[in-house]
Design an enzyme around this catalytic site. Structure first.
Site, PDB file in Angstrom:
ATOM      1  N   ASP A  17       0.873  -1.166   0.000  1.00 46.05           N
ATOM      2  CA  ASP A  17       0.000   0.000   0.000  1.00 46.05           C
ATOM      3  C   ASP A  17       0.920   1.227   0.000  1.00 46.05           C
ATOM      4  OD1 ASP A  17      -2.320   1.624   0.338  1.00 46.05           O
ATOM      5  OD2 ASP A  17      -1.811   1.779   2.465  1.00 46.05           O
ATOM      6  N   ASP A  64      -1.480  -1.147   6.337  1.00 48.29           N
ATOM      7  CA  ASP A  64      -1.565  -0.638   7.712  1.00 48.29           C
ATOM      8  C   ASP A  64      -2.548  -1.422   8.568  1.00 48.29           C
ATOM      9  OD1 ASP A  64      -4.043   0.213   6.888  1.00 48.29           O
ATOM     10  OD2 ASP A  64      -3.488   2.309   6.694  1.00 48.29           O
ATOM     11  N   ASP A 103      -6.780  -1.678   4.704  1.00 46.85           N
ATOM     12  CA  ASP A 103      -6.233  -2.723   3.842  1.00 46.85           C
ATOM     13  C   ASP A 103      -6.590  -4.127   4.322  1.00 46.85           C
ATOM     14  OD1 ASP A 103      -4.806  -0.973   2.058  1.00 46.85           O
ATOM     15  OD2 ASP A 103      -3.375  -0.631   3.656  1.00 46.85           O
TER      16      ASP A 103
END
Length: 700
Positions: A357, A576, A580
């Site tokens: 991410d 995190d 996600d």
């Protein structure tokens, strides 16, 4: 342990050289000598009282249709014991004194138990990580007593187990934080290395979160307890490590399968050994001088047979995987990498793709507004006031950055530049405006009404879906921001774009080096983000990622992962652990970066307690080294049996005169198990790759 073996050993080794004791043992008492009575009595206790566990476990295994090492121990010791009883009774009836092997039975059980004891000692060292974590929690806490008005009227020391959520606790310099909480007064530096692995002390001020078990270094703090007992981060870490150490890796199933078919094979080899030596002796294939004193071909063959059964116990094979997994999970915990189990540990060694991410993972997650441009006659102060009011209800990191920027902007001194803006009398919460019908649109932005007027704050997709045209000058400004690796946030008021905010989120200092390190390890990094393509490409170029997927919704990240998994590749997702979580769950290996939130622990296979990308390298490297060690353990255990079984069967006796008595075979079997455990314990010397040496790592 087996203390009864001491007098048995004393009778066999010491007494023959002490005339008084020797004559006492040779004194005939009824049909047997006194020594025979004593040995029979003592060994019977060893065989059926101390050795009861082997019979129970063997019976349980046979009832379940399987075989294990307990079956072999029970067979070997029973053969030795019952042969000695029969030889003793036969001698009493016929007067022919055959040698007995009571000592063999008792020594076998003694050595097996010694091996188990040494295994427990060795495996106990693998739980040092849990012991250290448990010891982190302080036994007592200093409770701040308040009156009904909320004023502090005193302090009282209480047991840490009595702490309740919302209690205010005082943490003095040099003491440990008693519970998870939030600082409500004071500031200090706290050493969180024992929980997160981060060696640099962290500054804690009002509203900062603290973790129970960490060390307060300087100033006094008042904290409000938020999580206690099993909900605390430290308790979750301990639970996670314990669960991981008890879980089986898939490779262990192979060992269990081998052991299940190995035992019947060993029993068959034992019978072949017995009949080969016995028939060969009857046929005169070897001289009678090879037989022990007063021995027979039957006894001679039986000793070889028992040695084969005992030395081939697959204990070492069964210990090869679980001991290594226990050590690895403990080592990982000490380095701030929490592993959910043996299966996750095994899969991580085969990772082909690592999907990152962007926000909060590759970047620091501390977004800040760098540009604020208004394209209408509205004053900047009023513009920021509108945007902050709309974003105040959002939990997105960009929203918090906008609110924080507006809070520090002294817009109250700036006169209203448009009659369209609401008056200051309508403000609430000091300076924010009234907001209604707030709606967060994942991957797009927010939509709400401020004092009855519609406000949209978000990206191009939000504006396009809402039918709002983007003027050329606005588009040109946003493109410039995106080419500078910044995120452009469009603000529309009553279906017209009135301004743009530029937000930057600095990259983590180690990001580029870690990406290059992954490439050196043969792992391909990929970035998947909900941000626009220009910003995504600019960030990816800066860190060295070639494969980029941008403008992907949170749910779409899981689809990207499945796309990479189509060809059977093992895919890891690093995020995190909050927005996600669907992707973390969809990945073969989910790695949650951060301080280990509940969602991260639930969705991820690895929890990287430090907010540091180096731990991604550590997780993969630890997995590879662990399974290299497991393979070495298997090779060692199997090679041991390949070499030891022929020797125990007497393959070297005709040429070299080498014979392994059953008790020696038992000692070798025990030591082989201990040696495999010690091999696994070498993983405790593992040192995670440092940032300066990551580039030297090569794929194994």
């Amino acid at each position: 342990m087996n203390c009864i073996q001491i007098p048995i050993f004393f009778m066999r080794v010491i007494c023959p050289y002490v005339p008084l004791l020797s004559s006492l043992l040779l004194w005939r008492c009824g049909p047997f000598q006194m020594g025979d009575w004593l040995k029979w009595a003592l060994v019977s206790v060893v065989q059926f009282v101390i050795g009861k566990r082997f019979y129970v476990a063997a019976g349980r295994a046979l009832r379940n249709g399987s075989t294990n090492m307990d079956v072999l121990v029970a067979l070997g010791t029973s053969a030795s014991y019952f042969y000695s009883v029969c030889a003793l009774l036969y001698g009493a009836v016929t007067g022919f004194q055959s040698p007995t092997y009571f000592e063999t039975s008792s020594m076998l059980i003694t050595f097996v138990l010694l091996g188990k004891y040494l295994e427990c000692l060795a495996k106990g060292k693998t739980s040092d990580a849990i012991k250290k974590l448990v010891e982190l929690a302080p036994a007592t806490a200093l409770l701040v007593v308040k009156d009904k008005g909320g004023r502090c009227i005193g302090e009282r020391e209480i047991d840490s187990l009595l702490i309740q959520p919302s209690d205010t606790l005082k943490v003095l310099p040099g003491t440990k934080v008693p519970a998870d909480g939030v600082v409500v007064w004071g500031s200090s530096y706290i050493n969180e290395s024992m929980v997160t692995g981060e060696s640099v002390p962290v500054l804690k001020e009002v509203s900062s979160s603290v973790i129970g078990g960490t060390m307060n270094l300087h100033g006094a703090l008042h904290i409000k307890a938020t999580k206690v007992g099993s909900d605390a981060v430290l308790s979750q870490i301990i639970s996670l490590v314990e669960t991981a150490q008890m879980s089986k890796a898939p490779i262990q199933k192979f060992a269990d399968y081998v052991a299940s078919i190995f035992v019947p094979i060993v029993v068959g080899l034992s019978l072949v050994t017995f009949f080969s030596w016995y028939i060969s002796g009857i046929l005169g294939a070897y001289p009678e001088e090879w037989l022990p004193k007063n021995g027979t071909y039957f006894v001679f063959s039986l000793m070889f047979s028992i040695s084969v059964v005992v030395i081939a116990c697959p204990c070492a094979l069964g210990l090869a995987t679980p001991t290594a997994v226990m050590v690895a999970t403990g080592v990982g915990a000490n380095n701030g990498v929490l592993i959910k189990g043996g299966e996750a540990l095994e899969r991580a060694q085969k990772i082909k793709y690592v999907i990152f991410d962007k926000t909060g993972t590759l970047t620091q997650g501390k977004a800040s507004v760098t540009d604020a441009k208004v394209f209408t006659g509205m004053g900047r102060g009023e513009f920021l006031r509108w945007v902050a009011s709309a974003e105040a209800s959002s939990e997105h990191p960009l929203a918090k950055a906008i609110v924080e920027y507006a809070r520090h902007y002294h817009f109250f001194d700036e006169p209203s530049a448009t009659s369209q803006t609401p008056s200051r009398e309508s403000t609430v919460s000091g300076w924010l405006l009234d907001v209604s019908d707030f709606l967060a649109l994942p991957g797009r932005g927010v939509k709400c009404f401020v004092d009855g007027k519609q406000v949209l704050v978000g990206n191009r997709k939000l504006m396009t879906e809402s039918g709002i045209a983007i003027p050329d000058q606005v588009e040109h400004f946003v493109v410039k921001l995106e080419e500078s690796a910044k995120t452009g946030v469009l603000v529309a008021f009553d279906d017209k774009i009135i301004g743009v905010l530029g937000i930057a989120d600095p990259l983590k200092r180690e990001a580029a080096v870690v990406i290059e390190g992954l490439l050196k390890m043969g792992v391909k990094p990929v970035m998947v983000t909900g941000d626009n393509w220009r910003t995504a490409r600019a960030v990816a170029k800066e860190v060295g990622i070639q494969d980029v997927r941008a403008e992907v919704m949170p749910a779409g990240k899981a689809d990207v992962i499945r796309l990479f998994q189509k060809d059977g590749s093992i895919v890891s997702m690093v995020g995190d652990g909050i927005n996600d979580s669907p992707a973390l769950a969809a990945a073969d290996i989910g790695m949650a970066i951060g301080a280990g939130t509940d969602i991260a622990i639930e969705a991820a296979d690895y929890v990287l307690m430090r907010n540091n990308l180096e731990d991604v390298i550590t997780a993969i490297d630890l997995s590879r080294k662990t399974f290299t060690r497991i393979r070495l353990n298997y090779i060692f255990a199997m090679a041991y049996n390949v070499i030891a079984i022929p020797i125990a069967a007497g393959a070297l006796f005709p040429s070299l005169g080498i014979m392994l008595p059953p008790w020696v075979a038992g000692a070798c079997m025990a030591l082989s198990s201990v040696s495999v455990v010690c091999s696994s314990l070498l993983l405790r010397r593992y040192r995670k790759p440092r940032l300066t040496t990551i580039l030297e790592i090569t794929a194994e």
